[in-house]
Design an enzyme around this catalytic site. Structure first.
Site, PDB file in Angstrom:
ATOM      1  N   LYS A  83       0.855  -1.193   0.000  1.00  0.00           N
ATOM      2  CA  LYS A  83       0.000   0.000   0.000  1.00  0.00           C
ATOM      3  C   LYS A  83       0.890   1.242   0.000  1.00  0.00           C
ATOM      4  CE  LYS A  83      -4.104   1.797   2.379  1.00  0.00           C
ATOM      5  NZ  LYS A  83      -4.973   1.999   1.215  1.00  0.00           N
TER       6      LYS A  83
HETATM    7  N1  PMP Z   1      -7.792  -2.033  -2.657  1.00  0.00           N
HETATM    8  C1  PMP Z   1      -7.197  -0.829  -2.611  1.00  0.00           C
HETATM    9  C2  PMP Z   1      -6.460  -0.352  -3.798  1.00  0.00           C
HETATM   10  C3  PMP Z   1      -7.283  -0.055  -1.454  1.00  0.00           C
HETATM   11  O1  PMP Z   1      -6.709   1.135  -1.390  1.00  0.00           O
HETATM   12  C4  PMP Z   1      -8.004  -0.542  -0.339  1.00  0.00           C
HETATM   13  C5  PMP Z   1      -8.104   0.284   0.908  1.00  0.00           C
HETATM   14  N2  PMP Z   1      -7.000   0.075   1.761  1.00  0.00           N
HETATM   15  C6  PMP Z   1      -8.596  -1.799  -0.439  1.00  0.00           C
HETATM   16  C7  PMP Z   1      -8.474  -2.518  -1.613  1.00  0.00           C
HETATM   17  C8  PMP Z   1      -9.346  -2.398   0.729  1.00  0.00           C
HETATM   18  O2  PMP Z   1      -8.457  -2.767   1.730  1.00  0.00           O
HETATM   19  P1  PMP Z   1      -8.875  -2.791   3.267  1.00  0.00           P
HETATM   20  O3  PMP Z   1     -10.096  -3.609   3.338  1.00  0.00           O
HETATM   21  O4  PMP Z   1      -7.726  -3.409   3.938  1.00  0.00           O
HETATM   22  O5  PMP Z   1      -9.122  -1.388   3.660  1.00  0.00           O
END
Ligand code: PMP
Length: 304
Positions: free
Chosen positions: A159
């Site tokens: 991320k």
């Molecule tokens: N995909 C992307 C590209 C994201 O930015 C996020 C948000 N973090 C998610 C999926 C969902 O991840 P999470 O459930 O861990 O927030």
């Protein structure tokens, strides 16, 4: 979405006033996207504020940093404690939480390895990302002409701040003609994810979601919903999906910390329909769990 200011922000170990949480314009990450971050939520439960899946988010932060040879100058425990202290200092019951580790000021040029790593954490009250109406009635989305970044260009499983320029292109492309959000395909043409959400579909009572190799960020909400669905007797298949599968689906929804569990009611002008029974049931279970009303999942909640 404007930010609701609170009192304090945590910067490199200190609590500073919101208005003083500033960095230099020659911060490496501002120019080259060399930062990694997380998004978490704290929910108000009957026992007090609780952070949803704190350890999983902290682990993902450190794994993202690892890919970029970034050493976070604090331990996981120090960051976790800092998050809790910050929520207490700002007297918040429910909030969004944004920790970020980034290459700071001092070196320019593409070699990041000599740049120091700064860490900050901000918290603020933030309603559901795709809107209360979207949560209830579903949103309209468009499949983007922008391809999702792929593992050999920019690792989607980290991320990193730079990743989001890809998400921004897709998001804006969907907003301009009046859609609420985008869906991106991977470099093979299979369904990947939203700009900031994972995606699920339901067909004939079975639940499907793109696999990790479809250039997704392995979402923590995605993992949670897979477990909740399995525990509720729905079979979840992590498998490659085509855009045709989306158009023909009985139900489609996004998951994410910010978007929570948001139903999709239309894709590329093709009607999927009002939020369906499995979407509604999973959404209900998810919110019960985040609010501490289902003690089978208490181990996902970290009390502040
Ligand atoms: N995909 C992307 C590209 C994201 O930015 C996020 C948000 N973090 C998610 C999926 C969902 O991840 P999470 O459930 O861990 O927030």
């Amino acid at each position: 979405m404007s930010i609701k200011e609170v009192e304090k922000i945590w910067m490199d170990g200190n609590l500073v006033d919101w208005k003083d949480a500033k960095i230099h314009v020659l911060t490496h990450a501002l120019h080259y996207g060399s930062g990694v971050f997380e998004g978490l939520r704290c929910y108000n439960t009957s026992k007090g504020p609780a952070i949803f899946r704190l350890n999983e988010h902290i682990n993902r932060l450190y794994n993202s940093a690892k890919i970029y040879f970034m050493e976070i100058p604090f331990s996981k425990k120090e960051i976790s404690d800092a998050i809790k202290n910050l929520i207490r200092a700002n007297k918040l019951k429910e909030c969004y939480i944004r920790p970020i580790a980034f290459r700071g000021y001092g070196e320019m040029g593409l070699n990041p390895l000599n740049s120091k790593v700064n860490v900050s954490i901000a918290v603020w009250p933030w309603g559901t990302y795709l809107g209360e109406d979207g949560l209830k009635n579903g949103i309209r989305v468009k499949i983007s002409s922008y391809q999702r970044i792929s593992p050999n260009s920019i690792p989607p499983s980290a991320k990193s701040t730079g990743n989001y320029i890809n998400s921004i292109l897709a998001k804006v492309e969907s907003l301009k003609p009046g859609y609420d959000e985008a869906i991106m395909l991977d470099n093979r043409g299979f369904v990947s994810e939203g700009p900031g959400e994972n995606i699920f579909l339901v067909k004939n009572g079975k639940v499907y979601t793109p696999p990790k190799h479809a250039s997704i960020l392995p979402g923590i909400t995605r993992a949670s919903v897979i477990k909740i669905a399995n525990d509720s007797g729905y079979n979840v298949a992590e498998t490659d999906l085509t855009r045709g599968d989306l158009y023909k689906a009985d139900e489609v929804f996004f998951t994410g910390t910010a978007a929570e569990l948001t139903p999709i009611r239309e894709i590329d002008e093709i009607e999927i329909g009002k939020p369906g029974p499995i979407t509604k049931s999973l959404q209900k279970s998810f919110f019960k769990i985040t609010k501490g009303e289902d003690n089978r999942y208490d181990f996902w909640l970290d009390m502040v």
